[in-house]
Enzyme design. Structure first.
Site, short mmCIF file in Angstrom:
data_model
loop_
_atom_site.label_atom_id
_atom_site.label_comp_id
_atom_site.label_asym_id
_atom_site.label_seq_id
_atom_site.Cartn_x
_atom_site.Cartn_y
_atom_site.Cartn_z
N GLY A 1 -51.09 -46.16 -10.56
CA GLY A 1 -51.39 -46.66 -9.23
C GLY A 1 -51.84 -48.10 -9.14
O GLY A 1 -52.47 -48.50 -8.16
N HIS B 1 -39.55 -52.34 -8.95
CA HIS B 1 -38.95 -51.97 -10.24
C HIS B 1 -39.26 -53.06 -11.27
O HIS B 1 -39.13 -54.25 -10.97
CB HIS B 1 -37.43 -51.82 -10.06
N ASN C 1 -39.20 -50.20 -2.79
CA ASN C 1 -39.58 -49.79 -4.14
C ASN C 1 -39.80 -51.03 -4.99
O ASN C 1 -39.17 -52.06 -4.77
CB ASN C 1 -38.45 -48.95 -4.75
C1 GAR Z 1 -44.63 -50.13 -12.42
O1 GAR Z 1 -44.38 -51.02 -13.47
C2 GAR Z 1 -43.42 -49.96 -11.54
O2 GAR Z 1 -42.68 -51.14 -11.41
C3 GAR Z 1 -42.64 -48.91 -12.30
O3 GAR Z 1 -43.62 -48.00 -12.73
C4 GAR Z 1 -44.84 -48.69 -12.95
C5 GAR Z 1 -45.94 -47.98 -12.18
O4 GAR Z 1 -47.18 -48.55 -12.46
N1 GAR Z 1 -41.65 -48.30 -11.46
C6 GAR Z 1 -40.45 -47.91 -11.89
O5 GAR Z 1 -40.11 -47.98 -13.06
C7 GAR Z 1 -39.52 -47.36 -10.81
N2 GAR Z 1 -38.18 -47.38 -11.26
P1 GAR Z 1 -48.38 -48.37 -11.44
O6 GAR Z 1 -48.51 -46.86 -11.23
O7 GAR Z 1 -49.58 -48.92 -12.18
O8 GAR Z 1 -48.04 -49.11 -10.20
#
Ligand code: GAR
Length: 225
Positions: A17, A114, A112
């Site tokens: 999060g 990424h 979103n």
């Molecule tokens: C982040 O790096 C986000 O960009 C990635 O998951 C992580 C979540 O971290 N999302 C993806 O890979 C979607 N394809 P967070 O929970 O600390 O924000």
């Protein structure tokens, strides 16, 4: 900005999060054009739920285990979003594929983040794959969500250099710091109506372009002494 003029945003998470936290931090400013009115997680153990709770933001767990199939799970998420009166949905590390039917309902209003410069490195393990491929510039992307995974019109990107000797972790941290800047900036554009999805592309208005020679060059141009 008056409270009622701010767009109501619900963030979907699955874990840590930190991107959700960056959106919450930006929205603490009353002048920010969006407020975070809820956080939905598909996992009860998502650490982000505690962060949201410390900010007194309503949270809801909608676990796939409680539903028979993806369509029913997504329908429950849609119901929760409707109850929260969401106007914009931000996926922030939400790690489940969404059904086309659900995506269709939120198209143009769901974005979103990424951790790669799309269209490169869709999917998982983006930093390891960037290192294995040998790209010298990597980064992150915020885009409108369309039925295809990690696809959809690009709203904003931030690039970082891949440094000699980078590990997946050091590169990932450099990208993540940029994610935390890029996501609030992108949400601001959407909430202010300065970007919208039209005809399959992102259409911008009243956006100030960065000008000048701001390229990231990697490796650097300095000579070794
Ligand atoms: C982040 O790096 C986000 O960009 C990635 O998951 C992580 C979540 O971290 N999302 C993806 O890979 C979607 N394809 P967070 O929970 O600390 O924000």
């Amino acid at each position: 900005m008056t409270k009622s003029a701010r767009k109501r945003v619900v963030v979907l998470i699955s874990g840590r999060g930190s991107n959700m936290a960056s959106l919450i931090a930006a929205a603490i400013d009353p002048a920010f054009p969006a407020e975070i009115v809820g956080v939905i997680s598909n996992r009860a153990d998502a650490r982000g739920l505690e962060i949201a709770a410390t900010h007194s933001i309503p949270t809801k767990v909608v676990s796939a285990r409680d539903y028979d199939g993806r369509a029913a799970h997504d329908a429950a998420i849609h119901e929760a979003l409707t109850q929260m009166k969401a106007e914009i949905v931000c996926l922030a590390g939400y790690m489940r594929l969404l059904t086309p039917d659900f995506v269709q309902k939120w198209m143009g209003r769901m974005i979103n983040i990424h951790p790669a410069l799309l269209p490169n490195f869709r999917g998982l393990d983006t930093h390891a794959r960037a290192l294995a491929t040998g790209v010298r510039v990597h980064g992150c992307t915020v885009h409108f969500v369309t039925p295809e995974m990690d696809d959809g019109p690009i709203i904003a990107q931030a690039a970082v250099p891949v440094l000699i000797g980078d590990s997946e972790e050091t590169l990932g941290q450099r990208v993540l710091r940029m994610e935390h800047r890029l996501y609030p900036l992108s949400l601001r554009l959407l909430a202010e109506g300065r970007v919208r999805m039209s005809g399959g592309v992102a259409v911008f208005s009243n956006v100030a372009d960065e000008t000048g020679e701001t390229a990231i060059v990697s490796p650097g141009e300095r000579r070794r002494r």
